[in-house]
Design a protein around this motif. Structure first.
Motif, mmCIF file in Angstrom:
data_model
loop_
_atom_site.group_PDB
_atom_site.id
_atom_site.type_symbol
_atom_site.label_atom_id
_atom_site.label_comp_id
_atom_site.label_asym_id
_atom_site.label_seq_id
_atom_site.Cartn_x
_atom_site.Cartn_y
_atom_site.Cartn_z
ATOM 1 N N SER A 82 0.822 -1.207 0.000
ATOM 2 C CA SER A 82 0.000 0.000 0.000
ATOM 3 C C SER A 82 0.858 1.259 0.000
ATOM 4 N N LEU A 113 1.922 1.710 -3.618
ATOM 5 C CA LEU A 113 0.867 2.006 -4.588
ATOM 6 C C LEU A 113 0.091 3.274 -4.250
ATOM 7 N N HIS A 128 -10.574 1.585 0.679
ATOM 8 C CA HIS A 128 -10.945 0.751 -0.469
ATOM 9 C C HIS A 128 -12.392 0.257 -0.400
ATOM 10 N N THR A 171 -7.555 -6.729 -3.597
ATOM 11 C CA THR A 171 -7.817 -5.383 -4.103
ATOM 12 C C THR A 171 -6.549 -4.781 -4.683
ATOM 13 N N GLN A 172 -5.427 -4.963 -4.020
ATOM 14 C CA GLN A 172 -4.164 -4.441 -4.529
ATOM 15 C C GLN A 172 -3.787 -5.092 -5.861
ATOM 16 N N ARG A 221 -5.951 -6.163 -8.036
ATOM 17 C CA ARG A 221 -6.844 -5.566 -9.032
ATOM 18 C C ARG A 221 -6.384 -4.161 -9.424
ATOM 19 N N VAL A 222 -5.806 -3.429 -8.481
ATOM 20 C CA VAL A 222 -5.254 -2.107 -8.792
ATOM 21 C C VAL A 222 -4.133 -2.232 -9.823
ATOM 22 N N ARG A 263 -5.823 -2.832 -13.122
ATOM 23 C CA ARG A 263 -6.546 -1.645 -13.598
ATOM 24 C C ARG A 263 -5.598 -0.527 -14.033
ATOM 25 N N ASP A 264 -4.584 -0.259 -13.228
ATOM 26 C CA ASP A 264 -3.736 0.913 -13.477
ATOM 27 C C ASP A 264 -2.503 0.610 -14.311
#
Length: 223
Positions: free
Chosen positions: A138, A141, A157, A181-182, A184-185, A188-189
């Motif tokens: 985290s 990111l 989040h 979630t990380q 998926r980031v 996505r990014d």
């Protein structure tokens, strides 16, 4: 900036090396450091395979002495609850079997790793598994965030939770959702789908300024 091929060669993964195939764990303890005689009082863990929770482990364990009123208040684990719990060594022997051959994730991994290795050492078992950390991830990111505590990241989040913190399985559940979630980031990014665990480990060792270029290079290498 293009990074040498050797620096991102571990970005790809077999099924067993995927970052979403891990055991996410959390300890509750009598204090902050096993070197000062502190012991584990609860272990909770979620086993993920290809991003799906397939198994869980949770058990209280008796540390061999009474715990302080502060720890009772902080965790909600009372001395009365621990009276009938199995000794640490018995629980940790079963947990060592549960995590054998897996990759491990925790929030503030250095804390949980110290207790895991200390408790296993007391029963003559080692731990050769690899580790990564949702807190350090985290910080790379989302360096702009003021807090990287688990509760703060769960809120940031918008991760569903029961409102229970500082119980091992509840924290492991939330950490597993944060880890996914990380990942998926990254998809996505940075268009990094199914990154390797090795890439996630490498990410946490980079300076914050180097993270975007590294992830772009890894994505380009895998495309």
């Amino acid at each position: 900036m293009t990074r040498p091929r050797s620096s991102i060669i571990n970005a790809s993964a077999t099924d067993a090396q995927r970052a979403d195939t891990v055991v996410v764990l959390d300890f509750e303890t009598t204090g902050l450091s096993p070197t000062r005689g502190d012991r584990a009082i609860e272990i909770g863990a979620v086993k993920l395979v290809n991003g799906l929770a397939v198994d869980r482990f949770q058990e209280l364990m008796h540390p061999g002495r009474r715990i302080s009123s502060f720890i009772e208040d902080y965790t909600g684990i009372s001395n009365a609850m621990l009276q009938s719990a199995r000794p640490c060594g018995d629980v940790m022997n079963d947990f060592a079997d549960f995590i054998a051959g897996t990759q491990l994730v925790a929030h503030n991994t250095s804390f949980d790793r110290r207790f895991l290795e200390a408790e296993l050492a007391l029963i003559g078992r080692g731990c050769s598994e690899s580790y990564s950390c949702t807190m350090l991830t985290s910080r790379r990111l989302f360096p702009e965030l003021r807090s990287h505590k688990l509760s703060a990241l769960v809120d940031y989040h918008q991760i569903p939770h029961t409102g229970v913190f500082h119980r091992a399985l509840a924290d492991a559940e939330m950490t597993s959702l944060l880890w996914l979630t990380q990942l998926r980031v990254l998809e996505r990014d940075y268009q990094l789908a199914s990154p390797s665990f090795a890439l996630m480990q490498r990410l946490t060792t980079l300076s914050k300024a180097k993270v975007p270029d590294y992830l772009k290079a890894a994505a380009a290498y895998l495309s």
